[in-house]
Design a protein around this motif. Structure first.
Motif, PDB file in Angstrom:
ATOM      1  N   GLU A 179       0.827  -1.204   0.000  1.00 48.78           N
ATOM      2  CA  GLU A 179       0.000   0.000   0.000  1.00 48.78           C
ATOM      3  C   GLU A 179       0.867   1.261   0.000  1.00 48.78           C
ATOM      4  O   GLU A 179       0.621   2.211  -0.751  1.00 48.78           O
ATOM      5  N   LEU A 180       1.909   1.268   0.825  1.00 50.28           N
ATOM      6  CA  LEU A 180       2.782   2.440   0.920  1.00 50.28           C
ATOM      7  C   LEU A 180       3.662   2.590  -0.322  1.00 50.28           C
ATOM      8  O   LEU A 180       3.929   3.702  -0.768  1.00 50.28           O
ATOM      9  N   GLU A 197       2.810   1.854  -3.294  1.00 46.43           N
ATOM     10  CA  GLU A 197       1.927   2.441  -4.291  1.00 46.43           C
ATOM     11  C   GLU A 197       1.696   3.916  -3.999  1.00 46.43           C
ATOM     12  O   GLU A 197       1.753   4.763  -4.909  1.00 46.43           O
ATOM     13  N   GLN A 198       1.447   4.250  -2.745  1.00 45.86           N
ATOM     14  CA  GLN A 198       1.178   5.642  -2.359  1.00 45.86           C
ATOM     15  C   GLN A 198       2.355   6.555  -2.661  1.00 45.86           C
ATOM     16  O   GLN A 198       2.173   7.707  -3.060  1.00 45.86           O
ATOM     17  N   PHE A 199       3.577   6.030  -2.502  1.00 48.89           N
ATOM     18  CA  PHE A 199       4.766   6.854  -2.683  1.00 48.89           C
ATOM     19  C   PHE A 199       5.431   6.648  -4.039  1.00 48.89           C
ATOM     20  O   PHE A 199       6.586   7.006  -4.227  1.00 48.89           O
ATOM     21  N   ASP A 200       4.668   6.075  -4.974  1.00 45.02           N
ATOM     22  CA  ASP A 200       5.139   5.893  -6.344  1.00 45.02           C
ATOM     23  C   ASP A 200       6.443   5.085  -6.383  1.00 45.02           C
ATOM     24  O   ASP A 200       7.388   5.435  -7.087  1.00 45.02           O
ATOM     25  N   ALA A 224       7.881   6.719   3.933  1.00 43.78           N
ATOM     26  CA  ALA A 224       6.931   5.605   3.921  1.00 43.78           C
ATOM     27  C   ALA A 224       7.151   4.682   5.119  1.00 43.78           C
ATOM     28  O   ALA A 224       6.198   4.214   5.750  1.00 43.78           O
ATOM     29  N   LEU A 277       3.646  15.084  -1.137  1.00 47.09           N
ATOM     30  CA  LEU A 277       3.362  13.962  -0.244  1.00 47.09           C
ATOM     31  C   LEU A 277       3.018  14.447   1.161  1.00 47.09           C
ATOM     32  O   LEU A 277       2.102  13.925   1.809  1.00 47.09           O
ATOM     33  N   GLU A 299      -0.445  15.819   1.214  1.00 46.31           N
ATOM     34  CA  GLU A 299      -1.429  14.732   1.148  1.00 46.31           C
ATOM     35  C   GLU A 299      -1.604  14.072   2.514  1.00 46.31           C
ATOM     36  O   GLU A 299      -2.720  13.704   2.902  1.00 46.31           O
TER      37      GLU A 299
END
Length: 314
Positions: free
Chosen positions: A118-119, A121-124, A147, A177, A180
């Motif tokens: 999940e992280l 993906e969130q942090f590209d 992350a 980031l 967000e």
């Protein structure tokens, strides 16, 4: 708003050196609060105390609703810390770094892997997560570091100079980031050596100097503390420059650049008045720019020294 961090009378000394001299801080939930200060200001020491890494000599401190002195474990459970130096293990992949952190939080095998993915993906970092962290760029390592801080879903995050050494593109990515995270309800207390960073991100800013809180407020409030607002007039003709100096006797001249610096508070009324005087005298101005005080001016005004991007606040 409720206070995520509330500090009253924080003091800390190392031997005879007084590092923090009774500072007060109040950080509202779901906001970004920035600590700025020149070298030796006490900024990093304050973060170390608030994150339970260093003991205070005196002061009342509540973090996430917990008394830091009485319930340090509860405070540690509510916070995440990203230091100046990366905690990433270069001999592990990005995903492995996150899973290790999840294991330290006792998330369980399945949940640890879910949270890691999940992280990433969130942090590209989804693709990069399969590669050794030693192959990452500086910006990627800082994103992975952040992350890792978020694995335990902290309510409050301490970011100690999170973008130092990053190129402008990576720095702006980190800013996005951070915004967000706050939009999602996280509270951020950051230290930074970049005035632009505090100006762009922080809801409130505290300026430390020699262990004392010398100014606190929004960026706009702090800018009003500093003198130095002016309008810059540039001329192409030496004759026009000389005439303008006579028409505007309070202006500071720069004969070599054919520039006049006219003291001005930047208000519409003051600008309109100046333009009327220029028009009445039929002056030919090549360029007009308005300068309002910025955080550089604030540092000079409240600490007695200019603050540049090269000065690291401690």
């Amino acid at each position: 708003m409720s206070a995520a961090i509330d500090v009253r009378g924080l003091r800390k000394s190392y031997g005879e050196k007084l590092v923090l001299d009774g500072i007060d801080l109040n950080v509202a939930e779901g906001t970004i609060f920035s600590l700025l200060g020149p070298n030796g200001a006490g900024k990093t020491t304050a973060v170390q105390i608030l994150s339970t890494l260093v003991a205070a000599d005196a002061g009342e401190i509540r973090v996430a609703g917990h008394d830091l002195h009485q319930s340090p474990e509860a405070v540690r459970a509510a916070i995440g810390v990203t230091g100046q130096f990366s905690a990433v293990d270069g001999l592990m992949t990005g995903r492995e770094n996150l899973i290790l952190m999840a294991d330290l939080h006792h998330l369980g095998k399945q949940e640890a892997r879910r949270r890691a993915d999940e992280l990433l993906e969130q942090f590209d970092l989804a693709e990069a997560g399969k590669k050794l962290a030693s192959t990452y760029s500086g910006g990627m390592k800082r994103r992975l570091d952040l992350a890792m801080t978020l694995v335990g879903s902290p309510q409050i995050i301490f970011l100690d100079e999170p973008t130092t050494g990053l190129d402008p593109r990576s720095r702006h990515r980190m800013w996005t980031l951070i915004r967000e995270l706050v939009a999602g309800g996280v509270t951020v207390l950051l230290t930074t050596q970049y005035l632009e960073e505090a100006d762009q991100l922080a809801d409130r800013i505290a300026v430390l100097d020699h262990g004392r809180l010398v100014a606190q407020g929004t960026a706009e409030e702090l800018k009003r503390l500093a003198p130095g607002g002016h309008i810059r007039l540039r001329f192409t003709s030496p004759e026009e420059f000389t005439l303008a100096g006579q028409v505007l006797p309070t202006a500071v001249p720069n004969p070599e650049a054919l520039v006049l610096q006219v003291p001005n508070d930047g208000s519409v009324h003051a600008l309109r008045d100046l333009l009327a005087r220029i028009d009445d005298a039929s002056l030919e101005v090549d360029e007009l720019t308005v300068h309002t005080p910025d955080l550089d001016d604030v540092f000079f005004a409240v600490t007695g020294q200019p603050k540049s991007e090269e000065v690291t606040a401690r």
